[in-house]
Scaffold this active site. Structure first.
Site, mmCIF file in Angstrom:
data_model
loop_
_atom_site.group_PDB
_atom_site.id
_atom_site.type_symbol
_atom_site.label_atom_id
_atom_site.label_comp_id
_atom_site.label_asym_id
_atom_site.label_seq_id
_atom_site.Cartn_x
_atom_site.Cartn_y
_atom_site.Cartn_z
ATOM 1 N N ASP A 193 0.823 -1.206 0.000
ATOM 2 C CA ASP A 193 0.000 0.000 0.000
ATOM 3 C C ASP A 193 0.861 1.262 0.000
ATOM 4 O O ASP A 193 0.648 2.179 -0.794
ATOM 5 C CB ASP A 193 -0.955 -0.008 1.188
ATOM 6 C CG ASP A 193 -0.283 -0.421 2.498
ATOM 7 O OD1 ASP A 193 0.897 -0.815 2.499
ATOM 8 O OD2 ASP A 193 -0.962 -0.359 3.553
ATOM 9 N N TYR A 194 1.831 1.296 0.879
ATOM 10 C CA TYR A 194 2.721 2.459 1.009
ATOM 11 C C TYR A 194 3.510 2.694 -0.278
ATOM 12 O O TYR A 194 3.580 3.820 -0.800
ATOM 13 C CB TYR A 194 3.668 2.218 2.186
ATOM 14 C CG TYR A 194 4.772 3.222 2.353
ATOM 15 C CD1 TYR A 194 4.533 4.463 2.934
ATOM 16 C CD2 TYR A 194 6.070 2.918 1.952
ATOM 17 C CE1 TYR A 194 5.559 5.389 3.092
ATOM 18 C CE2 TYR A 194 7.102 3.831 2.111
ATOM 19 C CZ TYR A 194 6.839 5.064 2.684
ATOM 20 O OH TYR A 194 7.852 5.969 2.839
#
Length: 253
Positions: A158-159
């Site tokens: 996600d990051y």
């Protein structure tokens, strides 16, 4: 424009890397707006420590109205517009690879949270800042990225995806805003020793990363902050659309 002539916004500027960036810019004489979301005590304490050229203002960077209000408050307090923005704010995240979900189980909500923080936050600050920058014929945007694009050794799906999107925005915005005298760049660190987000990282991982770098050390927030200051300075006036990796030489290119 010299740093001591600039009013700079640092989003997420109260803790960790953000605090190091705030300190570096204050050291160089800039007026600094520390943006915080929940960390009011830390932000106000840092502003008091650094003196009258530093103020702390609350805003949710994912909310355009909130960001606009921050810009208005900064103008009222300093009497001059924000001409440089460091997009550093990070949604709640801990750099602990062993605890992160793998791709076959991660929920979309985690991606949305990181995209809102990194990408939407940047769009909101950029759109609030550009009118004054354009009027002055000068502006500086620095986005904080990650070396995990080139070295995806931990499953921060996600990051990393959100920061990759931010890199694309960095480059398209640089092309769009260049004729107005506004530069847009990215500074990408690796694992930093130590921030709130990296505090969960085992010491053995720090040692492993240090051993893999040519400098045999893990980059500190202060070292990365100095590079941010470079991009805001006149020395970087001909540099835009770039992603500079600051990780002790771990990742090349």
């Amino acid at each position: 424009m010299k740093l001591n002539e600039q009013c700079v916004l640092v989003t997420g500027g109260a803790r960790g890397l953000g605090a190091a960036i705030t300190r570096a810019l204050a050291r160089e004489g800039a007026q600094v707006v520390i943006n915080y979301y929940r960390s009011e005590a830390a932000a106000q304490a840092l502003a008091r420590e650094l003196g009258p050229r530093v103020i702390a203002l609350q805003a949710d960077v994912t909310d355009a109205h909130s960001v606009g209000a921050l810009f208005d408050q900064a103008l009222a307090q300093f009497g001059r517009p924000i001409v440089a923005v460091v997009n550093n704010a990070l949604a709640d995240f801990r750099f602990d690879g062993d605890a992160r979900p793998r791709i076959d189980e991660i929920a979309w909500g985690r991606f949305q949270q990181q995209i809102d923080s990194a990408l939407k936050g940047c769009v909101n600050t950029l759109q609030a800042a550009v009118p004054a920058m354009r009027a002055l014929g000068h502006g500086r945007i620095v986005n904080i990225g990650t070396n995990l694009f080139q070295n995806p050794v931990v499953p921060y799906h996600d990051y990393t995806a959100a920061k990759a999107a931010l890199l694309s925005l960095t480059r398209t915005a640089a092309n769009d805003l260049g004729p107005d005298g506004i530069t847009v760049n990215m500074v990408s660190g690796g694992l930093l020793r130590v921030t709130d987000a990296s505090a969960a990282t085992p010491e053995a991982v720090f040692d492993l990363v240090a051993g893999l770098t040519p400098l045999r050390s893990v980059t500190t927030p202060e070292e990365l902050a100095d590079v941010v200051a470079f991009f805001l300075s006149p020395w970087a006036r001909a540099v835009t659309g770039q992603n500079l990796i600051v990780d002790g030489g771990l990742v090349k290119g």
